[in-house]
Design a protein around this motif. Structure first.
Motif, short mmCIF file in Angstrom:
data_model
loop_
_atom_site.label_atom_id
_atom_site.label_comp_id
_atom_site.label_asym_id
_atom_site.label_seq_id
_atom_site.Cartn_x
_atom_site.Cartn_y
_atom_site.Cartn_z
N ILE A 1 0.87 -1.18 0.00
CA ILE A 1 0.00 0.00 0.00
C ILE A 1 0.90 1.23 0.00
CG2 ILE A 1 -1.67 1.35 1.33
CD1 ILE A 1 -2.77 -1.34 2.41
N VAL A 2 0.70 2.10 -0.98
CA VAL A 2 1.51 3.31 -1.10
C VAL A 2 0.64 4.51 -0.73
CG1 VAL A 2 2.83 4.80 -2.64
CG2 VAL A 2 3.01 2.31 -2.86
N ARG A 3 1.11 5.29 0.25
CA ARG A 3 0.37 6.47 0.71
C ARG A 3 1.13 7.74 0.34
NH1 ARG A 3 -1.11 4.69 6.96
NH2 ARG A 3 -2.91 3.32 6.48
N PRO A 4 0.80 8.34 -0.80
CA PRO A 4 1.47 9.58 -1.17
C PRO A 4 0.88 10.78 -0.44
CG PRO A 4 -0.10 8.97 -2.86
CD PRO A 4 -0.09 7.85 -1.86
N VAL A 5 1.67 11.84 -0.35
CA VAL A 5 1.19 13.13 0.14
C VAL A 5 0.35 13.76 -0.99
CG1 VAL A 5 3.16 13.43 1.67
CG2 VAL A 5 3.28 14.30 -0.68
N VAL A 6 -0.03 15.01 -0.83
CA VAL A 6 -0.79 15.70 -1.86
C VAL A 6 0.01 15.68 -3.17
CG1 VAL A 6 0.15 17.97 -1.23
CG2 VAL A 6 -2.03 17.82 -2.44
N LEU A 7 -0.69 15.41 -4.27
CA LEU A 7 -0.03 15.27 -5.56
C LEU A 7 -0.27 16.49 -6.44
CD1 LEU A 7 -0.91 11.54 -6.28
CD2 LEU A 7 1.25 12.46 -5.42
N ALA A 8 0.68 16.77 -7.33
CA ALA A 8 0.58 17.95 -8.19
C ALA A 8 1.17 17.65 -9.56
CB ALA A 8 1.30 19.13 -7.56
N ASP A 9 0.66 18.36 -10.55
CA ASP A 9 1.18 18.24 -11.91
C ASP A 9 2.35 19.20 -12.05
OD1 ASP A 9 1.62 17.80 -14.54
OD2 ASP A 9 -0.30 18.59 -15.26
N LYS A 10 3.52 18.71 -11.70
CA LYS A 10 4.74 19.51 -11.78
C LYS A 10 5.89 18.61 -12.16
CE LYS A 10 6.17 19.06 -6.93
NZ LYS A 10 6.63 19.82 -5.74
N PRO A 11 7.02 19.17 -12.57
CA PRO A 11 8.15 18.34 -12.99
C PRO A 11 8.61 17.40 -11.88
CG PRO A 11 8.49 20.61 -13.67
CD PRO A 11 7.30 20.61 -12.75
N ALA A 12 9.02 16.21 -12.29
CA ALA A 12 9.54 15.24 -11.33
C ALA A 12 10.89 15.70 -10.80
CB ALA A 12 9.69 13.88 -11.99
N LYS A 13 11.12 15.43 -9.52
CA LYS A 13 12.43 15.71 -8.93
C LYS A 13 13.37 14.54 -9.13
CE LYS A 13 11.22 19.01 -5.27
NZ LYS A 13 11.26 19.26 -3.81
N GLY A 14 12.78 13.34 -9.24
CA GLY A 14 13.61 12.16 -9.38
C GLY A 14 14.15 11.66 -8.06
N ARG A 15 13.85 12.37 -7.01
CA ARG A 15 14.24 11.91 -5.67
C ARG A 15 13.13 12.32 -4.70
NH1 ARG A 15 16.77 16.68 -6.63
NH2 ARG A 15 16.70 18.10 -4.86
N TYR A 16 12.87 11.43 -3.78
CA TYR A 16 11.78 11.63 -2.83
C TYR A 16 12.02 10.69 -1.66
CZ TYR A 16 10.33 7.63 -5.65
OH TYR A 16 10.32 6.44 -6.33
N THR A 17 11.26 10.85 -0.61
CA THR A 17 11.35 9.98 0.55
C THR A 17 10.26 8.93 0.46
OG1 THR A 17 12.20 11.77 1.93
CG2 THR A 17 11.22 9.89 3.07
#
Length: 210
Positions: free
Chosen positions: A153-169
């Motif tokens: 189960i993947v629980r993302p934070v609020v999502l947005a249509d913006k460029p990917a950073k390619g790194r996240y927690t």
């Protein structure tokens, strides 16, 4: 790997399809209107309705992993899309002998214990505002946790249509910031990792964000 993406025409689903194809996977894009997607090598389109019993029949044949990107369009009045939809997805997964199931949920399902105290308050407040959506997703999460497949189960934070950073927690009990938007592309990358890699995530709830 052979992957089915349910909700493939949605904001996250489209990105999952794109990333999976770019990585060389074979993808079945499942949606009510799959013709909205452009054709591509290694991409199959399947018409499916998660709210209809038998509406996914045959969609997962030969598939090793299923990623669910379904979600209510109106969070305040979501009905039973998640609970009924995920139940029907899991039923078809069982019929097709799918090995792994990945469910996109949301950080609002967290009790906040792993977060900083300000972010804990944010999650608790949002869970009250979006109470109907939380209840619906909670039912879907519980069903997922009871399946005998490999599940994540993947629980993302609020999502947005913006460029990917390619790194996240990302990880079990990861300390994320609920109000700092995560790009749909980065969320899609995390969902794909959960389906194709990350053995330590199997049977776990994974937070993803900044």
């Amino acid at each position: 790997m052979k992957i089915a993406v349910v909700g493939a025409t949605g904001a996250t689903g489209r990105r999952v399809v794109k990333h999976a194809l770019a990585q060389g996977h074979f993808v079945t894009a499942v949606a009510r209107s799959p013709e909205r997607l452009s054709t591509a090598d290694r991409l199959s389109l399947a018409r499916g309705d998660v709210l209809s019993a038998g509406g996914l029949t045959g969609a997962f044949d030969g598939v090793e992993a299923v990623i669910s990107c379904i979600g209510p369009e109106k969070n305040l009045s979501p009905g039973t899309l998640m609970s009924v939809g995920v139940a029907n997805i899991l039923t078809e997964c069982k019929h097709a002998n799918v090995r792994r199931f990945v469910m996109q949920s949301g950080i609002g399902l967290s009790d906040g214990r792993e977060l900083s105290w300000p972010n804990r308050l944010v999650v608790r407040l949002s869970s009250r505002i979006f109470n109907a959506a939380i209840i619906d997703k909670a039912v879907a999460e519980r069903m997922t946790q009871k399946t005998d497949m490999e599940w994540v189960i993947v629980r993302p934070v609020v999502l947005a249509d913006k460029p990917a950073k390619g790194r996240y927690t990302a990880g079990q009990s990861a300390r994320v910031a609920p109000l700092i938007p995560l790009s749909f592309d980065d969320c899609a990358d995390c969902l794909l990792r959960a389906a194709t890699d990350e053995p330590n995530w199997i049977g776990k709830i994974v937070n993803v964000g900044s």
